[in-house]
Motif scaffolding. Sequence first.
Motif, PDB file in Angstrom:
ATOM      1  N   SER A  94      -3.313  13.931  -0.316  1.00 57.36           N
ATOM      2  CA  SER A  94      -3.320  12.503  -0.012  1.00 57.36           C
ATOM      3  C   SER A  94      -3.907  12.302   1.374  1.00 57.36           C
ATOM      4  CB  SER A  94      -1.911  11.912  -0.078  1.00 57.36           C
ATOM      5  OG  SER A  94      -1.164  12.269   1.056  1.00 57.36           O
ATOM      6  N   VAL A  95      -4.361  11.087   1.617  1.00 56.87           N
ATOM      7  CA  VAL A  95      -4.935  10.771   2.923  1.00 56.87           C
ATOM      8  C   VAL A  95      -4.324   9.481   3.439  1.00 56.87           C
ATOM      9  CG1 VAL A  95      -7.103  11.910   2.331  1.00 56.87           C
ATOM     10  CG2 VAL A  95      -6.875   9.435   2.006  1.00 56.87           C
ATOM     11  N   GLU A  96      -4.348   9.369   4.736  1.00 51.70           N
ATOM     12  CA  GLU A  96      -3.903   8.140   5.373  1.00 51.70           C
ATOM     13  C   GLU A  96      -5.053   7.648   6.233  1.00 51.70           C
ATOM     14  OE1 GLU A  96       0.022   7.985   7.167  1.00 51.70           O
ATOM     15  OE2 GLU A  96      -0.886   6.989   8.871  1.00 51.70           O
ATOM     16  N   PRO A  97      -5.821   6.693   5.716  1.00 44.55           N
ATOM     17  CA  PRO A  97      -6.957   6.185   6.496  1.00 44.55           C
ATOM     18  C   PRO A  97      -6.472   5.481   7.749  1.00 44.55           C
ATOM     19  CG  PRO A  97      -7.121   5.544   4.188  1.00 44.55           C
ATOM     20  CD  PRO A  97      -5.726   6.056   4.400  1.00 44.55           C
ATOM     21  N   GLY A  98      -6.911   5.926   8.881  1.00 47.98           N
ATOM     22  CA  GLY A  98      -6.475   5.313  10.123  1.00 47.98           C
ATOM     23  C   GLY A  98      -4.976   5.444  10.267  1.00 47.98           C
ATOM     24  N   ARG A  99      -4.342   4.386  10.726  1.00 44.45           N
ATOM     25  CA  ARG A  99      -2.892   4.383  10.893  1.00 44.45           C
ATOM     26  C   ARG A  99      -2.306   3.245  10.081  1.00 44.45           C
ATOM     27  NH1 ARG A  99      -0.768   8.727  13.709  1.00 44.45           N
ATOM     28  NH2 ARG A  99       0.829   7.453  14.693  1.00 44.45           N
ATOM     29  N   GLN A 100      -2.795   3.082   8.858  1.00 39.58           N
ATOM     30  CA  GLN A 100      -2.402   1.933   8.047  1.00 39.58           C
ATOM     31  C   GLN A 100      -1.034   2.091   7.417  1.00 39.58           C
ATOM     32  OE1 GLN A 100      -5.444   1.218   5.151  1.00 39.58           O
ATOM     33  NE2 GLN A 100      -7.080   1.360   6.635  1.00 39.58           N
ATOM     34  N   GLU A 101      -0.461   3.261   7.525  1.00 38.93           N
ATOM     35  CA  GLU A 101       0.835   3.547   6.921  1.00 38.93           C
ATOM     36  C   GLU A 101       0.782   3.489   5.407  1.00 38.93           C
ATOM     37  OE1 GLU A 101       3.319   1.649  10.693  1.00 38.93           O
ATOM     38  OE2 GLU A 101       3.840   1.087   8.653  1.00 38.93           O
ATOM     39  N   THR A 102      -0.359   3.579   4.826  1.00 39.34           N
ATOM     40  CA  THR A 102      -0.490   3.653   3.377  1.00 39.34           C
ATOM     41  C   THR A 102      -1.168   4.960   3.047  1.00 39.34           C
ATOM     42  OG1 THR A 102      -0.681   1.266   3.155  1.00 39.34           O
ATOM     43  CG2 THR A 102      -1.504   2.599   1.338  1.00 39.34           C
ATOM     44  N   GLN A 103      -0.623   5.658   2.091  1.00 41.33           N
ATOM     45  CA  GLN A 103      -1.259   6.894   1.669  1.00 41.33           C
ATOM     46  C   GLN A 103      -1.912   6.714   0.307  1.00 41.33           C
ATOM     47  OE1 GLN A 103       0.874  10.538   1.939  1.00 41.33           O
ATOM     48  NE2 GLN A 103       1.469  10.205   4.053  1.00 41.33           N
ATOM     49  N   TYR A 104      -3.046   7.338   0.156  1.00 36.70           N
ATOM     50  CA  TYR A 104      -3.759   7.337  -1.115  1.00 36.70           C
ATOM     51  C   TYR A 104      -3.740   8.759  -1.652  1.00 36.70           C
ATOM     52  CZ  TYR A 104      -5.321   2.784   0.451  1.00 36.70           C
ATOM     53  OH  TYR A 104      -5.347   1.494   0.895  1.00 36.70           O
ATOM     54  N   PHE A 105      -3.417   8.863  -2.931  1.00 36.86           N
ATOM     55  CA  PHE A 105      -3.247  10.177  -3.528  1.00 36.86           C
ATOM     56  C   PHE A 105      -4.400  10.546  -4.441  1.00 36.86           C
ATOM     57  CE2 PHE A 105       0.964  11.735  -2.468  1.00 36.86           C
ATOM     58  CZ  PHE A 105       1.531  10.617  -1.907  1.00 36.86           C
ATOM     59  N   GLY A 106      -4.690  11.826  -4.475  1.00 34.25           N
ATOM     60  CA  GLY A 106      -5.609  12.354  -5.469  1.00 34.25           C
ATOM     61  C   GLY A 106      -4.916  12.421  -6.815  1.00 34.25           C
ATOM     62  N   PRO A 107      -5.648  12.742  -7.860  1.00 34.17           N
ATOM     63  CA  PRO A 107      -5.086  12.772  -9.213  1.00 34.17           C
ATOM     64  C   PRO A 107      -4.172  13.969  -9.457  1.00 34.17           C
ATOM     65  CG  PRO A 107      -7.365  13.454  -9.242  1.00 34.17           C
ATOM     66  CD  PRO A 107      -7.096  12.993  -7.851  1.00 34.17           C
ATOM     67  N   GLY A 108      -4.214  14.947  -8.562  1.00 36.26           N
ATOM     68  CA  GLY A 108      -3.348  16.107  -8.729  1.00 36.26           C
ATOM     69  C   GLY A 108      -4.019  17.248  -9.456  1.00 36.26           C
ATOM     70  N   THR A 109      -3.545  18.441  -9.173  1.00 36.00           N
ATOM     71  CA  THR A 109      -3.967  19.665  -9.871  1.00 36.00           C
ATOM     72  C   THR A 109      -2.734  20.258 -10.522  1.00 36.00           C
ATOM     73  OG1 THR A 109      -5.786  20.146  -8.343  1.00 36.00           O
ATOM     74  CG2 THR A 109      -4.878  21.993  -9.597  1.00 36.00           C
ATOM     75  N   ARG A 110      -2.767  20.327 -11.830  1.00 38.72           N
ATOM     76  CA  ARG A 110      -1.623  20.858 -12.572  1.00 38.72           C
ATOM     77  C   ARG A 110      -1.805  22.350 -12.745  1.00 38.72           C
ATOM     78  NH1 ARG A 110      -2.431  15.915 -13.032  1.00 38.72           N
ATOM     79  NH2 ARG A 110      -0.863  14.391 -13.708  1.00 38.72           N
ATOM     80  N   LEU A 111      -0.860  23.094 -12.208  1.00 39.28           N
ATOM     81  CA  LEU A 111      -0.959  24.548 -12.230  1.00 39.28           C
ATOM     82  C   LEU A 111       0.205  25.117 -13.019  1.00 39.28           C
ATOM     83  CD1 LEU A 111      -1.984  27.330 -11.240  1.00 39.28           C
ATOM     84  CD2 LEU A 111      -0.652  26.951  -9.144  1.00 39.28           C
ATOM     85  N   LEU A 112      -0.126  25.972 -13.969  1.00 43.64           N
ATOM     86  CA  LEU A 112       0.879  26.685 -14.739  1.00 43.64           C
ATOM     87  C   LEU A 112       0.636  28.176 -14.530  1.00 43.64           C
ATOM     88  CD1 LEU A 112       3.236  26.460 -16.753  1.00 43.64           C
ATOM     89  CD2 LEU A 112       1.551  26.575 -18.594  1.00 43.64           C
TER      90      LEU A 112
END
Lengths: 114, 112
Positions: A94-112
Amino acid sequence: SAVISQKPSRDICQRGTSLTIQCQVDSQVTMMFWYRQQPGQSLTLIATANQGSEATYESGFVIDKFPISRPNLTFSTLTVSNMSPEDSSIYLCSVEPGRQETQYFGPGTRLLVL
Amino acid sequence: SQQGEEDPQALSIQEGENATMNCSYKTSINNLQWYRQNSGRGLVHLILIRSNEREKHSGRLRVTLDTSKKSSSLLITASRAADTASYFCATDAGWWDEKLVFGKGMKLTVNP
């Protein structure tokens, strides 16, 4: 906002092997985070990866097991080393652009891990 | 589309007061989770409530879940200035095929 992609989207691996997960962002961001979500569990922060400095690991996570690279402001990798079945999880960046206090997440990597 | 929606979007209270945040979602879930994010930090897990549970407590936190209304609430009692943060609900509809879906978050400010 930020659009994040991760590779691979899922993988099934043998124990003892390692997997490197890539995270690509469509804009330059300073703060990037890596999380793990084990089956039926909550999200757990693994480390914070800021460009230009060493990753900061949370309690219970170590660099030898989860080495992280952050070569520039749009890309990062997380390696899960010497895997065991307990490493079966979804790994998210996930990333937090600047200091907006909002995080954006990637779709995830499912590992088994078998 | 976004699954969880927190309500209100922002809340400002005095230290010692209780803070209640609501979360609504649209589809069936396995569990619902609440997280806190302090400025510039990663998300911190607060509490998880499973779909067969109706209420759960953890310290000053109380979470309720009403699956018939597809809603949850997070109550923080006796708030402190250190509780100032953004709070997110997230729904887990599965694991291998579904991802954790976060709401937009709610900004709580606790004034000393």
